[in-house]
Design an enzyme around this catalytic site. Structure first.
Site, PDB file in Angstrom:
ATOM      1  N   HIS A 178       0.801  -1.166   0.162  1.00  0.00           N
ATOM      2  CA  HIS A 178       0.038   0.019   0.079  1.00  0.00           C
ATOM      3  C   HIS A 178       0.778   1.213  -0.089  1.00  0.00           C
ATOM      4  O   HIS A 178       0.463   2.447  -0.211  1.00  0.00           O
ATOM      5  CB  HIS A 178      -0.987   0.064   1.228  1.00  0.00           C
ATOM      6  CG  HIS A 178      -2.083  -0.770   1.251  1.00  0.00           C
ATOM      7  ND1 HIS A 178      -3.374  -0.722   0.591  1.00  0.00           N
ATOM      8  CD2 HIS A 178      -1.922  -2.293   1.266  1.00  0.00           C
ATOM      9  CE1 HIS A 178      -3.980  -1.745   0.636  1.00  0.00           C
ATOM     10  NE2 HIS A 178      -3.522  -2.956   1.166  1.00  0.00           N
TER      11      HIS A 178
ATOM     12  N   ASP B 229       3.619   9.317  -1.128  1.00  0.00           N
ATOM     13  CA  ASP B 229       2.722   8.607  -0.703  1.00  0.00           C
ATOM     14  C   ASP B 229       2.038   7.606  -1.725  1.00  0.00           C
ATOM     15  O   ASP B 229       2.410   7.712  -2.806  1.00  0.00           O
ATOM     16  CB  ASP B 229       1.164   9.584  -0.812  1.00  0.00           C
ATOM     17  CG  ASP B 229       0.142   9.327   0.512  1.00  0.00           C
ATOM     18  OD1 ASP B 229       0.028   8.158   1.053  1.00  0.00           O
ATOM     19  OD2 ASP B 229      -0.500  10.275   0.843  1.00  0.00           O
TER      20      ASP B 229
HETATM   21  P1  ADQ Z   1      -2.956   5.976   4.549  1.00  0.00           P
HETATM   22  O1  ADQ Z   1      -1.633   6.666   4.839  1.00  0.00           O
HETATM   23  O2  ADQ Z   1      -3.682   5.881   5.801  1.00  0.00           O
HETATM   24  O3  ADQ Z   1      -3.002   4.679   3.586  1.00  0.00           O
HETATM   25  P2  ADQ Z   1      -4.900   7.313   2.690  1.00  0.00           P
HETATM   26  O4  ADQ Z   1      -4.784   6.869   1.379  1.00  0.00           O
HETATM   27  O5  ADQ Z   1      -5.051   9.073   2.506  1.00  0.00           O
HETATM   28  O6  ADQ Z   1      -3.704   7.104   3.641  1.00  0.00           O
HETATM   29  O7  ADQ Z   1      -6.248   6.833   3.363  1.00  0.00           O
HETATM   30  C1  ADQ Z   1      -6.449   7.495   4.718  1.00  0.00           C
HETATM   31  C2  ADQ Z   1      -8.161   7.000   5.026  1.00  0.00           C
HETATM   32  O8  ADQ Z   1      -8.390   7.478   6.181  1.00  0.00           O
HETATM   33  C3  ADQ Z   1      -8.944   7.905   3.595  1.00  0.00           C
HETATM   34  O9  ADQ Z   1     -10.056   7.002   3.547  1.00  0.00           O
HETATM   35  C4  ADQ Z   1      -9.441   8.917   4.700  1.00  0.00           C
HETATM   36  O10 ADQ Z   1     -10.897   9.336   4.281  1.00  0.00           O
HETATM   37  C5  ADQ Z   1      -9.658   8.422   6.080  1.00  0.00           C
HETATM   38  N1  ADQ Z   1      -9.255   9.637   6.935  1.00  0.00           N
HETATM   39  C6  ADQ Z   1      -8.222  10.313   6.786  1.00  0.00           C
HETATM   40  N2  ADQ Z   1      -8.257  11.557   7.740  1.00  0.00           N
HETATM   41  C7  ADQ Z   1      -9.621  11.100   8.494  1.00  0.00           C
HETATM   42  C8  ADQ Z   1     -10.388  11.728   9.392  1.00  0.00           C
HETATM   43  N3  ADQ Z   1      -9.829  13.010   9.991  1.00  0.00           N
HETATM   44  N4  ADQ Z   1     -11.276  11.346   9.721  1.00  0.00           N
HETATM   45  C9  ADQ Z   1     -12.059  10.049   8.967  1.00  0.00           C
HETATM   46  N5  ADQ Z   1     -11.161   9.497   8.168  1.00  0.00           N
HETATM   47  C10 ADQ Z   1     -10.336   9.849   7.867  1.00  0.00           C
HETATM   48  C11 ADQ Z   1      -2.119   3.781   3.094  1.00  0.00           C
HETATM   49  C12 ADQ Z   1      -1.091   4.507   2.175  1.00  0.00           C
HETATM   50  C13 ADQ Z   1      -1.774   5.116   1.086  1.00  0.00           C
HETATM   51  C14 ADQ Z   1      -2.658   4.462   0.372  1.00  0.00           C
HETATM   52  C15 ADQ Z   1      -3.608   3.636   1.213  1.00  0.00           C
HETATM   53  C16 ADQ Z   1      -4.574   2.717   0.640  1.00  0.00           C
HETATM   54  O11 ADQ Z   1      -0.469   5.308   3.013  1.00  0.00           O
HETATM   55  O12 ADQ Z   1      -0.855   5.956   0.483  1.00  0.00           O
HETATM   56  O13 ADQ Z   1      -3.653   5.080  -0.410  1.00  0.00           O
HETATM   57  O14 ADQ Z   1      -2.934   2.955   2.256  1.00  0.00           O
HETATM   58  O15 ADQ Z   1      -3.819   1.970  -0.256  1.00  0.00           O
END
Ligand code: ADQ
Length: 464
Positions: free
Chosen positions: A155, A365
């Site tokens: 991921h 990311d």
């Molecule tokens: P993350 O580093 O966690 O994931 P991201 O892809 O942005 O990063 O996913 C975060 C998730 O958490 C999103 O669905 C978002 O809506 C939710 N989220 C963030 N802040 C929030 C808040 N304040 N309240 C509620 N929900 C919140 C890892 C990798 C990423 C990759 C994903 C999936 O680091 O690059 O995209 O896995 O493969």
């Protein structure tokens, strides 16, 4: 259809509706075929060895959950996974805190996962392992005689070889990863980095004429890019059915004609928060005609409180947030709001839809799902603008519609904000349409099935 066995460090709460698109898609795949989702229970067994696993049944899915001891959590989770692999894969060799004891703990917990999974596996199960916590798991399973198809999805980014190979057990880990049948990455760039690591380490050679197929003396495996998507239609629906929260209504009234800028990130040094806030500050300093006409909302739940760098970052971001609010705020204008907690998905979707601009500027990311969620949540007739880091995996798909920025360049962030807030509706619609076409064509269900289909493809025989 063969059963599916999913293994990941964390497992969504059995019985509760899944939050997040990934859990929705993986659960849908598990429901189709029946199967097992195994991972850490989220609990510690203290100084004792973890007790036997807990099995929770939900229809045709069994959740198999293991506790981990305090030592396991210190060495495997907070240690090697989150203080070594996470910074390394996000190009932060300066924060990579390598200790041999923790590496041993990481391999030990992977052996524990393999021991505990082994009795649950049936001969024709397909096994799908997720993320950097479990890189050696297939190798451990093979050592225990498991011949099943085993796939892996990374991921987070896979770094360039000169970064990756600074990791003392780097070659050992790479070698272990050749035990998977299919290795999936978020982007072509990540897949290319991994391929170069293999070639530099002399661990596997590409099979000529067979795109993505590699060979070691013992076996063959495939690798490729499988950019993860979101539940595009589902998220758009949630955003359309605006949340009925009174706080949200009051917020909208309070904003009036002000344009809302939004940032939603876990508190993490990979997310580029300091540079982003400095970019916003520069925008406020230079584009004074926007004073009183924009407001930035940053939602940043704290994570990984056991890792020192996160405590320091929390202080740094809070200080900068206070400086911006203090320097630019007026009695009748709040230029910046900062929250340290998670919001419900309904609330987030409504906030995205209300916003004119999203700032998604990670320094690095894997994909970044917030960027995709923001796009899916927009009103297609009056969409907001996505400002996106060129170093987010999402940039490889959304370049046609987002304003791409170098997240280290605060000046460029300020300029992108001023371009975004002034962008005319026809250009916003054009950009949004282009991005939505991508998100519809590759949602999380397509992602899931394309990975599993590739994993099920016939195995190629090893040639001399
Ligand atoms: P993350 O580093 O966690 O994931 P991201 O892809 O942005 O990063 O996913 C975060 C998730 O958490 C999103 O669905 C978002 O809506 C939710 N989220 C963030 N802040 C929030 C808040 N304040 N309240 C509620 N929900 C919140 C890892 C990798 C990423 C990759 C994903 C999936 O680091 O690059 O995209 O896995 O493969």
């Amino acid at each position: 259809m063969t059963r599916l066995v999913v293994v990941s460090n964390r497992v969504p709460d059995p019985g509760r509706p899944p939050t997040g698109g990934l859990a929705v898609a993986v659960q849908a795949a598990l429901r189709d075929r029946g199967g097992i989702w195994m991972g850490w229970s989220g609990r510690s067994s203290g100084d004792d060895e973890p007790p036997p696993m807990i099995h929770r049944k939900d229809g045709n899915i069994t959740y198999a959950l293991t506790d981990l001891s305090d030592r396991d959590l210190a060495e495997y989770y907070n240690g090697f996974a989150n203080s070594v692999l996470w910074p390394l894969c996000h190009y932060r060799t300066d924060l990579t805190d390598f200790a041999r004891r923790e590496a041993q703990g990481y391999f030990r917990v992977n052996r524990l996962f393999a021991d505990r999974l082994l009795p649950l596996i049936r001969e024709d199960d397909v096994i799908w392992v997720h993320d950097y916590h479990l890189l050696p798991l297939a190798d451990e399973l093979r050592r225990r005689g498991v011949a099943n198809r085993i796939g892996f999805f990374m991921h987070i980014p896979w770094p360039a070889p000169d970064i990756y190979l600074t990791l003392p057990p780097g070659t050992r880990l790479l070698q272990a990863m050749t035990a998977f049948d299919l290795l999936g990455f978020q982007t072509e760039n990540d897949a290319a980095n991994f391929r170069q690591c293999l070639e530099r380490g002399g661990l596997a050679a590409p099979v000529p004429g067979e795109e993505g197929l590699f060979q070691t003396p013992e076996r063959r495996f495939r690798l490729g890019a499988f950019p993860i998507g979101i539940d595009t239609a589902g998220f758009a629906r949630t955003a359309r059915n605006a949340s009925r929260s009174a706080a949200l209504r009051n917020f909208r009234t309070h904003l009036g004609a002000q344009k809302l800028l939004v940032g939603v990130d876990r508190l993490d040094y990979s997310k580029g928060l300091i540079q982003r806030l400095n970019g916003y500050r520069r925008f406020l300093e230079t584009e004074t005609e926007w004073s009183g006409r924009v407001s930035y909302l940053q939602i940043t739940p704290r994570t990984r409180s056991g890792v020192a760098e996160y405590e320091a970052l929390q202080r740094e971001v809070a200080e900068l947030a206070g400086q911006i609010a203090g320097a630019f705020g007026r009695l009748d204008w709040v230029p910046f709001r900062y929250f340290n907690r998670a919001f419900s998905r309904q609330m987030l979707a409504s906030i995205y839809r209300m916003a004119s601009v999203a700032l998604v500027t990670p320094l690095r990311d894997g994909m970044n799902l917030v960027a995709k969620e923001f796009v899916a949540a927009q009103d297609p007739d009056d969409p907001g603008v996505l400002i996106l880091s060129q170093f987010a995996g999402a940039a490889s798909e959304l370049a046609s519609g987002a304003l791409l920025v170098n997240p280290y360049d605060e000046e460029a962030i300020a300029q992108a904000i001023s371009r975004a807030v002034a962008m005319q509706p026809h250009e916003r619609r054009q950009r949004h349409d282009a991005m939505m076409a991508v998100l519809r064509g590759n949602d999380v269900f397509t992602w899931c099935s394309s990975f599993l289909d590739r994993l099920a493809a016939p195995r190629a025989a090893v040639t001399a």
